[in-house]
Design a protein around this motif. Structure first.
Motif, PDB file in Angstrom:
ATOM      1  N   ASN A   1     -10.218  50.581  17.820  1.00  0.00           N
ATOM      2  CA  ASN A   1      -9.653  49.245  17.661  1.00  0.00           C
ATOM      3  C   ASN A   1     -10.732  48.206  17.938  1.00  0.00           C
ATOM      4  O   ASN A   1     -11.393  48.260  18.973  1.00  0.00           O
ATOM      5  CB  ASN A   1      -8.464  49.062  18.605  1.00  0.00           C
ATOM      6  CG  ASN A   1      -7.593  47.897  18.193  1.00  0.00           C
ATOM      7  OD1 ASN A   1      -7.584  46.875  18.849  1.00  0.00           O
ATOM      8  ND2 ASN A   1      -6.848  48.042  17.108  1.00  0.00           N
TER       9      ASN A   1
ATOM     10  N   ARG B   1     -11.981  44.072  17.963  1.00  0.00           N
ATOM     11  CA  ARG B   1     -11.642  42.651  17.964  1.00  0.00           C
ATOM     12  C   ARG B   1     -12.776  41.901  17.264  1.00  0.00           C
ATOM     13  O   ARG B   1     -13.932  41.997  17.676  1.00  0.00           O
ATOM     14  CB  ARG B   1     -11.470  42.133  19.393  1.00  0.00           C
ATOM     15  CG  ARG B   1     -11.152  40.635  19.476  1.00  0.00           C
ATOM     16  CD  ARG B   1     -10.810  40.229  20.900  1.00  0.00           C
ATOM     17  NE  ARG B   1      -9.523  40.781  21.281  1.00  0.00           N
ATOM     18  CZ  ARG B   1      -8.409  40.070  21.446  1.00  0.00           C
ATOM     19  NH1 ARG B   1      -8.410  38.767  21.229  1.00  0.00           N
ATOM     20  NH2 ARG B   1      -7.293  40.663  21.804  1.00  0.00           N
TER      21      ARG B   1
ATOM     22  N   GLN C   1     -10.569  44.313  26.262  1.00  0.00           N
ATOM     23  CA  GLN C   1      -9.282  44.442  25.587  1.00  0.00           C
ATOM     24  C   GLN C   1      -9.288  45.465  24.462  1.00  0.00           C
ATOM     25  O   GLN C   1      -8.263  46.057  24.158  1.00  0.00           O
ATOM     26  CB  GLN C   1      -8.865  43.070  25.026  1.00  0.00           C
ATOM     27  CG  GLN C   1      -8.687  42.004  26.101  1.00  0.00           C
ATOM     28  CD  GLN C   1      -8.525  40.615  25.509  1.00  0.00           C
ATOM     29  OE1 GLN C   1      -9.390  40.112  24.794  1.00  0.00           O
ATOM     30  NE2 GLN C   1      -7.409  39.986  25.798  1.00  0.00           N
ATOM     31  N   GLN C   2     -10.447  45.627  23.805  1.00  0.00           N
ATOM     32  CA  GLN C   2     -10.564  46.541  22.659  1.00  0.00           C
ATOM     33  C   GLN C   2     -11.754  47.478  22.847  1.00  0.00           C
ATOM     34  O   GLN C   2     -12.590  47.265  23.731  1.00  0.00           O
ATOM     35  CB  GLN C   2     -10.725  45.744  21.363  1.00  0.00           C
ATOM     36  CG  GLN C   2      -9.439  45.564  20.576  1.00  0.00           C
ATOM     37  CD  GLN C   2      -8.525  44.503  21.171  1.00  0.00           C
ATOM     38  OE1 GLN C   2      -8.987  43.452  21.594  1.00  0.00           O
ATOM     39  NE2 GLN C   2      -7.233  44.778  21.200  1.00  0.00           N
TER      40      GLN C   2
ATOM     41  N   GLY D   1      -8.347  45.131  13.560  1.00  0.00           N
ATOM     42  CA  GLY D   1      -7.783  44.828  14.860  1.00  0.00           C
ATOM     43  C   GLY D   1      -7.588  43.328  14.975  1.00  0.00           C
ATOM     44  O   GLY D   1      -7.652  42.604  13.965  1.00  0.00           O
TER      45      GLY D   1
END
Length: 208
Positions: A2, A4, A99-100, A51
């Protein structure tokens, strides 16, 4: 994996955006081109479906400078904050990696940042720690990261021909496994306008 995508942009207003193009396009024309490149970049980043796509904005989201612009649905919006470009990119990259699995940092100055290029970058990034797409003027149009180090962003003379070479040196010094992608073309100076895609060239040719 994933990813970002972090898109760095300032509000494309006359007299503030793409000012180095004003001798060829005028303030209004330069801002119109900046708007078109922002729209195109965001459209491609969302269509790549890698993502979340985060627009890192200057000034901050909600500021009156952004009122005239319609941004596509589905964007995460954030404030670039204070500091030079390196400090702002470092903060966003570190936050994104929390976060990713990976982040891809781009600006809005490169019309070649299409869906296929972004998806290819993601595939390459899955096999290395970092990915760099340099530009012909010595900068870079895309930096992909699966790891974070502030040294990639500190004491870099941004908007000079040294940016990509210094970034390569920092990546080597970190001992990371990294890949260099194709050299791309930014649209920063009047001479760069000759590299605009054909679908845009006719629209701006009358201003050149």
């Amino acid at each position: 994996m994933n990813i970002r995508i972090l898109v760095f942009a300032k509000a494309p207003l006359p007299g503030r955006a793409k000012t180095r193009l004003e001798p060829a396009l005028g303030a209004k024309g330069a801002a119109q081109l900046a708007t078109a490149m922002l729209d195109g970049t965001l459209t491609h980043c969302l269509a790549a479906e890698l993502g979340p796509v985060e627009l890192c904005m200057s000034p901050a989201p909600g500021h009156s400078d952004w009122r005239a612009f319609s941004l596509p649905a589905g964007l995460v919006q954030s404030d670039q904050g204070d500091g030079d470009l390196g400090a702002r990119m470092a903060r966003s990259a570190q936050r994104g990696l929390a976060q990713q699995d990976a982040v891809i940092l781009v600006g809005t100055d490169c019309p070649q940042l299409c869906v296929n290029l972004l998806q290819t970058a993601a595939t390459r990034l899955a096999r290395c720690d970092a990915l760099l797409h340099p530009t012909r003027d010595g900068g870079y149009a895309l930096l992909g990261l699966r790891r974070f180090s502030p040294t990639l962003f500190e004491h870099i003379p941004w908007s000079t021909s040294q940016v990509a070479s210094l970034t390569r040196q920092r990546l080597d010094a970190l001992g990371w496994h990294w890949h260099e992608g194709e050299t791309l073309q930014d649209i920063d100076e009047p001479g760069d306008l000759l590299q605009l895609p054909g679908r845009w060239m006719n629209h701006y040719a009358e201003r050149m």
